[in-house]
Design a protein around this motif. Structure first.
Motif, PDB file in Angstrom:
ATOM      1  N   LEU A 131     -61.952  -0.048 -18.997  1.00 10.59           N
ATOM      2  CA  LEU A 131     -62.551  -0.545 -20.238  1.00 10.59           C
ATOM      3  C   LEU A 131     -61.835  -1.772 -20.797  1.00 10.59           C
ATOM      4  O   LEU A 131     -62.091  -2.192 -21.915  1.00 10.59           O
ATOM      5  N   GLU A 132     -60.902  -2.310 -19.996  1.00  8.86           N
ATOM      6  CA  GLU A 132     -60.170  -3.537 -20.353  1.00  8.86           C
ATOM      7  C   GLU A 132     -59.395  -3.391 -21.651  1.00  8.86           C
ATOM      8  O   GLU A 132     -59.399  -4.273 -22.515  1.00  8.86           O
ATOM      9  N   VAL A 133     -58.719  -2.240 -21.793  1.00  7.38           N
ATOM     10  CA  VAL A 133     -57.805  -2.017 -22.911  1.00  7.38           C
ATOM     11  C   VAL A 133     -56.396  -2.318 -22.416  1.00  7.38           C
ATOM     12  O   VAL A 133     -55.955  -1.760 -21.402  1.00  7.38           O
ATOM     13  N   ASP A 134     -55.681  -3.194 -23.087  1.00 12.09           N
ATOM     14  CA  ASP A 134     -54.359  -3.628 -22.636  1.00 12.09           C
ATOM     15  C   ASP A 134     -53.334  -2.510 -22.782  1.00 12.09           C
ATOM     16  O   ASP A 134     -52.982  -2.110 -23.892  1.00 12.09           O
ATOM     17  N   ASN A 135     -52.861  -1.988 -21.650  1.00 11.27           N
ATOM     18  CA  ASN A 135     -51.826  -0.950 -21.670  1.00 11.27           C
ATOM     19  C   ASN A 135     -50.562  -1.423 -20.966  1.00 11.27           C
ATOM     20  O   ASN A 135     -49.787  -0.619 -20.441  1.00 11.27           O
ATOM     21  N   SER A 136     -50.333  -2.733 -20.977  1.00  9.97           N
ATOM     22  CA  SER A 136     -49.193  -3.305 -20.259  1.00  9.97           C
ATOM     23  C   SER A 136     -47.860  -2.842 -20.834  1.00  9.97           C
ATOM     24  O   SER A 136     -46.838  -2.866 -20.143  1.00  9.97           O
ATOM     25  N   GLY A 137     -47.844  -2.400 -22.108  1.00  9.90           N
ATOM     26  CA  GLY A 137     -46.602  -1.936 -22.717  1.00  9.90           C
ATOM     27  C   GLY A 137     -46.305  -0.481 -22.461  1.00  9.90           C
ATOM     28  O   GLY A 137     -45.306   0.050 -22.948  1.00  9.90           O
ATOM     29  N   ARG A 138     -47.139   0.197 -21.668  1.00 10.59           N
ATOM     30  CA  ARG A 138     -46.984   1.638 -21.449  1.00 10.59           C
ATOM     31  C   ARG A 138     -46.250   1.895 -20.136  1.00 10.59           C
ATOM     32  O   ARG A 138     -46.845   2.154 -19.096  1.00 10.59           O
ATOM     33  N   THR A 139     -44.917   1.838 -20.182  1.00 11.82           N
ATOM     34  CA  THR A 139     -44.131   2.168 -18.999  1.00 11.82           C
ATOM     35  C   THR A 139     -43.818   3.662 -18.949  1.00 11.82           C
ATOM     36  O   THR A 139     -43.660   4.227 -17.877  1.00 11.82           O
ATOM     37  N   LEU A 140     -43.702   4.286 -20.123  1.00 11.32           N
ATOM     38  CA  LEU A 140     -43.530   5.733 -20.243  1.00 11.32           C
ATOM     39  C   LEU A 140     -44.562   6.262 -21.231  1.00 11.32           C
ATOM     40  O   LEU A 140     -45.128   5.515 -22.019  1.00 11.32           O
ATOM     41  N   HIS A 141     -44.823   7.571 -21.168  1.00 13.36           N
ATOM     42  CA  HIS A 141     -45.719   8.176 -22.153  1.00 13.36           C
ATOM     43  C   HIS A 141     -45.020   8.225 -23.510  1.00 13.36           C
ATOM     44  O   HIS A 141     -43.833   8.541 -23.606  1.00 13.36           O
ATOM     45  N   GLY A 142     -45.763   7.918 -24.570  1.00 13.96           N
ATOM     46  CA  GLY A 142     -45.273   8.055 -25.936  1.00 13.96           C
ATOM     47  C   GLY A 142     -46.438   8.451 -26.801  1.00 13.96           C
ATOM     48  O   GLY A 142     -47.531   7.891 -26.669  1.00 13.96           O
ATOM     49  N   ALA A 143     -46.244   9.403 -27.704  1.00 16.88           N
ATOM     50  CA  ALA A 143     -47.371   9.966 -28.433  1.00 16.88           C
ATOM     51  C   ALA A 143     -48.110   8.933 -29.284  1.00 16.88           C
ATOM     52  O   ALA A 143     -49.343   8.879 -29.277  1.00 16.88           O
ATOM     53  N   LEU A 144     -47.377   8.099 -30.030  1.00 17.85           N
ATOM     54  CA  LEU A 144     -48.049   7.139 -30.896  1.00 17.85           C
ATOM     55  C   LEU A 144     -48.716   6.038 -30.078  1.00 17.85           C
ATOM     56  O   LEU A 144     -49.875   5.675 -30.332  1.00 17.85           O
ATOM     57  N   LEU A 145     -48.019   5.497 -29.088  1.00 13.52           N
ATOM     58  CA  LEU A 145     -48.610   4.464 -28.236  1.00 13.52           C
ATOM     59  C   LEU A 145     -49.846   4.996 -27.531  1.00 13.52           C
ATOM     60  O   LEU A 145     -50.890   4.329 -27.476  1.00 13.52           O
ATOM     61  N   ASP A 146     -49.758   6.207 -26.985  1.00  9.53           N
ATOM     62  CA  ASP A 146     -50.907   6.779 -26.282  1.00  9.53           C
ATOM     63  C   ASP A 146     -52.074   7.030 -27.232  1.00  9.53           C
ATOM     64  O   ASP A 146     -53.243   6.851 -26.854  1.00  9.53           O
ATOM     65  N   ALA A 147     -51.787   7.449 -28.468  1.00  7.22           N
ATOM     66  CA  ALA A 147     -52.856   7.644 -29.450  1.00  7.22           C
ATOM     67  C   ALA A 147     -53.522   6.312 -29.790  1.00  7.22           C
ATOM     68  O   ALA A 147     -54.746   6.235 -29.948  1.00  7.22           O
ATOM     69  N   GLU A 148     -52.729   5.240 -29.906  1.00  8.76           N
ATOM     70  CA  GLU A 148     -53.289   3.921 -30.195  1.00  8.76           C
ATOM     71  C   GLU A 148     -54.177   3.441 -29.051  1.00  8.76           C
ATOM     72  O   GLU A 148     -55.271   2.898 -29.275  1.00  8.76           O
TER      73      GLU A 148
END
Length: 238
Positions: A142-159
């Motif tokens: 869906l072309e959502v930028d997840n380049s900052g996701r090197t590890l799982h994190g609850a707030l980042l994953d929710a965003e």
């Protein structure tokens, strides 16, 4: 409808055998738009994370030692989520952990505090049958930028999930369109109902019809012959 996109990180995979929540991230949507009114908690689980879990979230046991316990944030969390629709990817996992934390405090289940729980993983499986539907896979699709996701994190994953959910459900407002002068400061947005217009009907040509049939065959194969489109009567346009 007020919606909360929620994610947790845990010490392991089984709440029933003693694993606990170590992080909760919540992102608020109003009218399908991000409000910035988010919640984020790190929690002391009163036990160490499993080695495999540490590889996933990277949150050390030492970091969590001085964090509040679930009992210290439960009222704030429940008040924040009260009456909202909760959107979770693989909801049974997170709800199972939340229910166990509440049970340990002698409180009723989480679902009793909210209007409903929507599982975005189940939604994705219906939209993209036979495909990978992890959060990372959906971000790519869906072309959502997840380049900052090197590890799982609850707030980042929710965003990230909030963006994914908005993309997966954007067809809900297909008959309404926002019109504004993008060059004007403080422009007034006007809501235009497209149903007032008579739109031309463009029939598929032979190539497009063949490509459509090929896509249906792929869906038939992926869904075991349960393609919903096959069950929709085709109307003839004179």
């Amino acid at each position: 409808m007020r919606q909360i996109v929620l994610d947790t990180e845990t010490t392991g995979l089984s709440a029933e055998t003693g694993d606990r929540i170590i992080e909760i991230g919540c992102v608020e949507l109003l009218a399908r738009k991000l409000t910035g009114n988010n919640k984020h908690f790190y929690l002391n689980p009163e036990r160490d994370s499993h080695e495999d879990a540490l590889k996933v979230h990277g949150i050390s046991n030492e970091f969590l030692r001085d964090k509040p316990k679930f009992a210290a944030v439960v009222d704030e969390l429940m008040e924040y989520c009260a009456g909202a629709e909760i959107i979770i990817h693989n909801a049974s996992f997170d709800i199972g952990f939340l229910n166990k934390e509440l049970e340990l405090l002698g409180r009723p289940p989480f679902t009793g505090h909210v209007s409903k729980v929507t599982d975005s993983l189940a939604m994705a499986k219906e939209l993209f049958p036979g495909k990978r539907n992890s959060l990372d896979a959906l971000c790519d699709r869906l072309e959502v930028d997840n380049s900052g996701r090197t590890l799982h994190g609850a707030l980042l994953d929710a965003e990230l999930l909030a963006d994914v959910y908005i993309n997966m459900t954007r067809g809900q407002d297909a008959l309404l369109m926002d019109v504004a002068d993008s060059g004007a400061v403080g422009a007034i947005v006007t809501r235009v109902d497209l149903r007032q217009f008579t739109l031309p009907v463009l029939l598929a040509n032979d190539q497009e019809a063949a490509e459509h049939e090929d896509m249906l065959k792929q869906l038939d194969k992926a869904s075991g012959g349960k393609t919903v489109w096959r069950q929709v009567p085709v109307s003839t346009v004179a």
